[in-house]
Design an enzyme around this catalytic site. Sequence first.
Site, PDB file in Angstrom:
ATOM      1  N   HIS A 343       0.849  -1.189   0.000  1.00 45.65           N
ATOM      2  CA  HIS A 343       0.000   0.000   0.000  1.00 45.65           C
ATOM      3  C   HIS A 343       0.880   1.231   0.000  1.00 45.65           C
ATOM      4  O   HIS A 343       1.950   1.215   0.617  1.00 45.65           O
ATOM      5  CB  HIS A 343      -0.915   0.004   1.244  1.00 45.65           C
ATOM      6  N   ASP A 401      -8.024  -5.406   0.151  1.00 43.44           N
ATOM      7  CA  ASP A 401      -8.553  -6.215  -0.952  1.00 43.44           C
ATOM      8  C   ASP A 401      -8.189  -7.684  -0.864  1.00 43.44           C
ATOM      9  O   ASP A 401      -8.692  -8.489  -1.626  1.00 43.44           O
ATOM     10  CB  ASP A 401      -8.041  -5.658  -2.286  1.00 43.44           C
TER      11      ASP A 401
HETATM   12  N1  CMC Z   1       4.128  -7.449  -4.868  1.00 41.63           N
HETATM   13  C1  CMC Z   1       5.483  -7.420  -5.018  1.00 41.63           C
HETATM   14  N2  CMC Z   1       6.241  -6.318  -4.844  1.00 41.63           N
HETATM   15  C2  CMC Z   1       5.605  -5.190  -4.506  1.00 41.63           C
HETATM   16  C3  CMC Z   1       4.224  -5.140  -4.317  1.00 41.63           C
HETATM   17  C4  CMC Z   1       3.478  -6.316  -4.512  1.00 41.63           C
HETATM   18  N3  CMC Z   1       2.154  -6.335  -4.352  1.00 41.63           N
HETATM   19  N4  CMC Z   1       3.864  -3.892  -3.971  1.00 41.63           N
HETATM   20  C5  CMC Z   1       4.982  -3.165  -3.932  1.00 41.63           C
HETATM   21  N5  CMC Z   1       6.039  -3.947  -4.259  1.00 41.63           N
HETATM   22  C6  CMC Z   1       7.442  -3.529  -4.279  1.00 41.63           C
HETATM   23  C7  CMC Z   1       7.729  -2.677  -5.508  1.00 41.63           C
HETATM   24  O1  CMC Z   1       8.157  -3.465  -6.600  1.00 41.63           O
HETATM   25  C8  CMC Z   1       8.797  -1.748  -4.991  1.00 41.63           C
HETATM   26  O2  CMC Z   1      10.033  -2.429  -5.012  1.00 41.63           O
HETATM   27  P1  CMC Z   1      11.396  -1.598  -5.274  1.00 41.63           P
HETATM   28  O3  CMC Z   1      11.520  -0.663  -4.103  1.00 41.63           O
HETATM   29  O4  CMC Z   1      12.438  -2.673  -5.299  1.00 41.63           O
HETATM   30  O5  CMC Z   1      11.209  -0.915  -6.579  1.00 41.63           O
HETATM   31  C9  CMC Z   1       8.435  -1.534  -3.528  1.00 41.63           C
HETATM   32  O6  CMC Z   1       7.658  -2.691  -3.163  1.00 41.63           O
HETATM   33  C10 CMC Z   1       7.594  -0.278  -3.288  1.00 41.63           C
HETATM   34  O7  CMC Z   1       6.468  -0.351  -4.149  1.00 41.63           O
HETATM   35  P2  CMC Z   1       5.901   0.869  -4.991  1.00 41.63           P
HETATM   36  O8  CMC Z   1       5.278   0.349  -6.256  1.00 41.63           O
HETATM   37  O9  CMC Z   1       6.933   1.927  -5.121  1.00 41.63           O
HETATM   38  O10 CMC Z   1       4.781   1.359  -4.019  1.00 41.63           O
HETATM   39  P3  CMC Z   1       3.557   2.254  -4.397  1.00 41.63           P
HETATM   40  O11 CMC Z   1       3.222   2.981  -3.170  1.00 41.63           O
HETATM   41  O12 CMC Z   1       3.817   3.043  -5.615  1.00 41.63           O
HETATM   42  O13 CMC Z   1       2.410   1.174  -4.762  1.00 41.63           O
HETATM   43  C11 CMC Z   1       0.575  -0.259  -4.649  1.00 41.63           C
HETATM   44  C12 CMC Z   1       1.413   0.803  -3.925  1.00 41.63           C
HETATM   45  C13 CMC Z   1      -0.685  -0.558  -3.835  1.00 41.63           C
HETATM   46  C14 CMC Z   1       0.120   0.268  -6.022  1.00 41.63           C
HETATM   47  C15 CMC Z   1       1.432  -1.552  -4.806  1.00 41.63           C
HETATM   48  O14 CMC Z   1       1.824  -2.031  -3.546  1.00 41.63           O
HETATM   49  C16 CMC Z   1       0.709  -2.633  -5.599  1.00 41.63           C
HETATM   50  O15 CMC Z   1       0.730  -2.605  -6.835  1.00 41.63           O
HETATM   51  N6  CMC Z   1       0.030  -3.595  -4.885  1.00 41.63           N
HETATM   52  C17 CMC Z   1      -0.753  -4.591  -5.573  1.00 41.63           C
HETATM   53  C18 CMC Z   1      -2.078  -3.993  -5.981  1.00 41.63           C
HETATM   54  C19 CMC Z   1      -3.013  -3.813  -4.811  1.00 41.63           C
HETATM   55  O16 CMC Z   1      -3.183  -4.694  -3.984  1.00 41.63           O
HETATM   56  N7  CMC Z   1      -3.675  -2.640  -4.768  1.00 41.63           N
HETATM   57  C20 CMC Z   1      -4.680  -2.330  -3.750  1.00 41.63           C
HETATM   58  C21 CMC Z   1      -4.274  -1.192  -2.875  1.00 41.63           C
HETATM   59  S1  CMC Z   1      -5.349  -1.060  -1.455  1.00 41.63           S
HETATM   60  C22 CMC Z   1      -6.859  -0.611  -2.084  1.00 41.63           C
HETATM   61  C23 CMC Z   1      -6.899   0.804  -2.496  1.00 41.63           C
HETATM   62  O17 CMC Z   1      -6.602   1.690  -1.685  1.00 41.63           O
HETATM   63  O18 CMC Z   1      -7.298   1.053  -3.642  1.00 41.63           O
END
Ligand code: CMC
Length: 467
Positions: A343, A401
């Site tokens: 998240h 989720d």
């Molecule tokens: N699986 C594997 N690696 C992950 C995941 C994941 N689900 N989420 C984040 N990471 C890694 C990412 O690759 C990154 O690694 P690095 O630092 O080596 O590049 C690190 O963790 C930080 O991630 P980020 O993408 O920079 O974080 P963000 O804040 O931009 O993204 C997120 C947040 C929710 C989009 C992401 O965690 C994700 O895609 N999760 C899966 C989708 C999901 O479950 N979304 C629902 C969110 S909750 C409901 C809502 O509020 O809508």
Amino acid sequence: MLHRKKNCLNAPGTLEFHEGILWGDIFMGDSAPSSKPQQTVTLTDNATGRKFEFPVREGSIGPRVIDISKLYAETGMFTYDPGFTSTAACESAVTYIDGDKGILLHRGYSIKELAKKSDFLEVCYLLLHGELPNPEQKKEFVTIITRHTMVHEQMQFFFRGFRRDSHPMAVLVGTVGALAAFYHDSLDIDDPRQREIAAHRLIAKVPTLAALTYKYSIGQPFVYPRNELSFSENFLHMTFSVPTEPYKVNPILARAMDRIFILHADHEQNASTSTVRLAGSSRANPFACIASGIASLWGPAHGGANEAVLLMLNKIADKKNIPEYIKRSKDKNDSFRLMGFGHRVYKNYDPRAEIMRETCHEVLGELGIKNDPLLDIALELERIALQDPYFIEKKLYPNVDFYSGIILKAMGFPTSMFTVLFAVARTVGWVSQWKEMIEEPTQKIGRPRQLYTGSPERAFVPLDQRK
Ligand code: CMC
């Protein structure tokens, strides 16, 4: 002036920040001027040696913010913050999240207490008005929302224009936007009464549209709302009842539905809420703004994740395949991510996921589902991921989720409806945040700037001279 030096970067072309405290008179409301320290941050442009001072503002809780609203006017520079990871785009008193501690508060009340002790319409009132209703206010609010649940009869022609196999979110974006074409008497956003009516209509009618969307997709007759039922009972009735036989709402499932709605009701300045605020900042009508929020919610990184979780669990298919998927989620050359994990704000267990996990067990218990293979995979996936150094280091925990899909599937909803249910619940959050923004006296159109990396100005080349 006291300067505490922090994070100073001395390379030319960089900026140094210093924290300081400026002692001065501040006027607080009608009271006499109080001598309170005003915190500031001093920014030094290492390229020119010029120093600029910016006020630091403090909310009731949470991180302080540097007020850079005069940054461009004073320095000729913009800030650069893709994804808004360090930007507070507005002031808000609706919802507070402490992502490190896993805390979510609506108007100061913890989500855990609200989910256990309140009901969805009470939470709607709280989000909209800032306080929990007293018994009289609650009765009035429930009556108002109940009386607005029907949609204009002509709306059904909109549905009939869609293919039956349309994604329900496509239908919801279209039909919610279309409400503006039917309710002209609540489009004047400068009239507080019209704003209120629009808010009530949206909270009441989006569930009806969502249920109609489902009925249309499976070719069953549309079911009208029933005023004697509670909000969540009525939603289940509109979704699952058929005219040929009586439908008795299961109270445990109605309570679970209500809890799912509470858990999704608002979540601060996430992508869809920020979309609603930005759309509303141009003074667009509320129905159009909420349709824009639904469009943003659809994405798999946001509200579409609950659908993606179930697809992922089905793909994993067996507990023995979990290590392979965990491995893939850590591979930077693989686009696969563990859906329902991670998240932007929570760097701890999402408090909503905890309640969702409990609700999941309650619902499966009530429905007599003893061994749900998807739940087994989910529990094992969670167990393995929470022990994996990659997930521990990156603070990736299950989010709201992760379990909701399993509950919704057990209740009979098809996967494609999951994000629609999220939209039903989040409508009140969007509306409350939109209302708060419109009622802000200094509200202006949202207009971010950019770091331009395209071509500088160049002369037009006529077609016959282009290579
Ligand atoms: N699986 C594997 N690696 C992950 C995941 C994941 N689900 N989420 C984040 N990471 C890694 C990412 O690759 C990154 O690694 P690095 O630092 O080596 O590049 C690190 O963790 C930080 O991630 P980020 O993408 O920079 O974080 P963000 O804040 O931009 O993204 C997120 C947040 C929710 C989009 C992401 O965690 C994700 O895609 N999760 C899966 C989708 C999901 O479950 N979304 C629902 C969110 S909750 C409901 C809502 O509020 O809508």
